[in-house]
Design an enzyme around this catalytic site. Sequence first.
Site, PDB file in Angstrom:
ATOM      1  CD  GLU A   1      41.546  34.270  40.010  1.00 13.35           C
ATOM      2  OE1 GLU A   1      40.458  34.099  40.566  1.00 13.35           O
ATOM      3  OE2 GLU A   1      41.753  35.190  39.201  1.00 13.35           O
TER       4      GLU A   1
ATOM      5  CE  LYS B   1      33.609  32.396  37.788  1.00 14.58           C
ATOM      6  NZ  LYS B   1      34.245  32.844  36.554  1.00 14.58           N
TER       7      LYS B   1
ATOM      8  CG  HIS C   1      48.619  48.647  67.585  1.00 12.99           C
ATOM      9  ND1 HIS C   1      49.135  48.875  68.845  1.00 12.99           N
ATOM     10  CD2 HIS C   1      49.343  49.411  66.733  1.00 12.99           C
ATOM     11  CE1 HIS C   1      50.109  49.774  68.758  1.00 12.99           C
ATOM     12  NE2 HIS C   1      50.259  50.105  67.482  1.00 12.99           N
TER      13      HIS C   1
HETATM   14  O1  LIG Z   1      35.892  39.896  34.484  1.00 19.12           O
HETATM   15  P1  LIG Z   1      35.096  38.673  34.695  1.00 19.12           P
HETATM   16  O2  LIG Z   1      35.054  37.791  33.490  1.00 19.12           O
HETATM   17  O3  LIG Z   1      33.702  39.016  35.188  1.00 19.12           O
HETATM   18  O4  LIG Z   1      35.803  37.814  35.808  1.00 19.12           O
HETATM   19  C1  LIG Z   1      36.001  38.290  37.095  1.00 19.12           C
HETATM   20  C2  LIG Z   1      36.967  37.426  37.839  1.00 19.12           C
HETATM   21  O5  LIG Z   1      36.533  36.091  37.861  1.00 19.12           O
HETATM   22  C3  LIG Z   1      37.629  35.218  37.658  1.00 19.12           C
HETATM   23  O6  LIG Z   1      37.553  34.739  36.368  1.00 19.12           O
HETATM   24  C4  LIG Z   1      37.591  34.073  38.593  1.00 19.12           C
HETATM   25  O7  LIG Z   1      37.562  34.512  39.904  1.00 19.12           O
HETATM   26  C5  LIG Z   1      38.848  36.101  37.837  1.00 19.12           C
HETATM   27  O8  LIG Z   1      39.965  35.584  37.246  1.00 19.12           O
HETATM   28  C6  LIG Z   1      38.355  37.356  37.248  1.00 19.12           C
HETATM   29  O9  LIG Z   1      39.160  38.427  37.578  1.00 19.12           O
END
Ligand SMILES: O=P(O)(O)OC[C@H]1O[C@](O)(CO)[C@@H](O)[C@@H]1O
Length: 529
Positions: free
Chosen positions: A322, A455, A351
């Site tokens: 990330e 998202k 394995h």
């Molecule tokens: O803690 P939050 O804001 O729920 O985000 C959870 C995760 O989602 C992200 O923003 C995107 O995957 C990550 O960087 C983060 O760890």
Amino acid sequence: MDAIALWQRYQDWLYYHEGLGLYLDVSRVRFDEAFYESMKPKFDKAFKDVEALEGGAIANPDENRMVGHYWLRDPEIAPTPEIKQEIIGTLEQIEAFVKKVHSGEIKPPGAPKFTDLLSIGIGGSALGPQFVSQALAGNSPPLKIHFIDNTDPDGIDRVLNELKDRLGSTLTLVISKSGGTPEPYNGMREAKHAYETQGLDFSKHAIATTGVGSKLDQQAKSEGWIETFPMADWVGGRTSELSAVGLLPAALQGIDIRAMLEGAKVMDAATRKPDMKTNPSALLALSWYYVGNGKGEKDMVVLPYKDSLQVLSRYLQQLVMESLGKEKDLDGNIVNQGIAVYGNKGSTDQHAYVQQLRDGVPNFFVTFIEVLQDRLGPSPEVEPNVTAGDYLSGFLQGTRQALYENQRDSITITIPEVTPRSVGALIALYERAVSFYGFLVNINAYHQPGVEAGKKAAAAVLNLQQQLLNVLKAESGGLSLEALVDKAGANDEIEKAYKILRHLAANDRGIVIEGNLGEPASLTVSYKA
Ligand SMILES: O=P(O)(O)OC[C@H]1O[C@](O)(CO)[C@@H](O)[C@@H]1O
């Protein structure tokens, strides 16, 4: 290189941290002196960049944020007195709270003490706590932790079913920095529903770690949850293990969080040194750069030879991928950077996929994690003079050698034992290696625009679902898929619509699909309440 020359190379490149008892061996990464020399100017800049980051520069320019996870273990270096106080205050808040939970001063309404901890979060709000719990919680923690880290209903059921007889003494911790991530929100709603089904008051069992003023923070305060813990905007999710995100669940499980912080602080001091050869994070970043040609051409396979470190590879997967997986560099050029990370544990993986590593596509390098102490106490012999741990150790050495003989590079990190201090040090070691590498390849390691895109697209799917249901509910008969999306004003979304409807139909949500399922165009869809 013959065995004697390799032994010399091992000694020439060996890094050892006396205070931590940690070794880093990059001798099986085949860079030469010329490469090392050629990297010096890049590293000189990276050392300065990371120093500026630690000093409070806006190291995450897209989000206009400071990047302050290094301050968490040494509040003295925080850029302002307010931030320093915030870190100290949160740590004190955690310790005071945990003490009261362990003593029973803070307890559930119907039981003398909390016995279990349900942690709800995703990504950086789950992986660090999962890694640390598996590594350090042991067999009889004061609170046994369980995780909901997804919005999979069946997965949620598994966790809640396991807890159903102890829900009355379960403390639920919702962790979300943004406080608006759908997965933990759904997990929280489902958990709340489970408590209510048993006639329990969720708010008397709930705590949250979240950004001050977030949607989650507001809900926790308005519903009177037991307590909330702040998460600062200068801590990113994937570097939040040593903030309240990781420290609170760790402390609730009886893990020595001061020792974790101390291990990280000691490692930070070692990795701050602006000298490539004697700085373990720089040696890691240098090796990553070499093997992948500065373009992530080789995947990082993380192989801890210790069951308790199994989640380390998944934890590092988020931290590295990330952070480094970016389309553009800091100047706006398309670079598509990143390093793919995967792994599980040795010798188990020998394995599974080590056959390919040895003989197949040479598109990876391995990081072995070795732990010197086999277990607490003596081991029985499985053969004369041989223990199970000797086998584990032998398998590690054997695999390292077999890979090297076939021109597969590897790094080996050795720690004396798995303790809060060594785990804190490992976290800090990798956090700074990622910082260095990000600056070496000139990317912003602290934002995640790609995740945001996914998202948004997911939110659009749920909007479309709503539109389709509205149309179908207003229809008396069935509609073809084409007619349905036309009425919903979503002609371009026919494939998505088809998949939404298929999912709803499989879950008794009132959608009836008739026709030849192998020919989507032939289908008629209707709604029956
Ligand atoms: O803690 P939050 O804001 O729920 O985000 C959870 C995760 O989602 C992200 O923003 C995107 O995957 C990550 O960087 C983060 O760890």
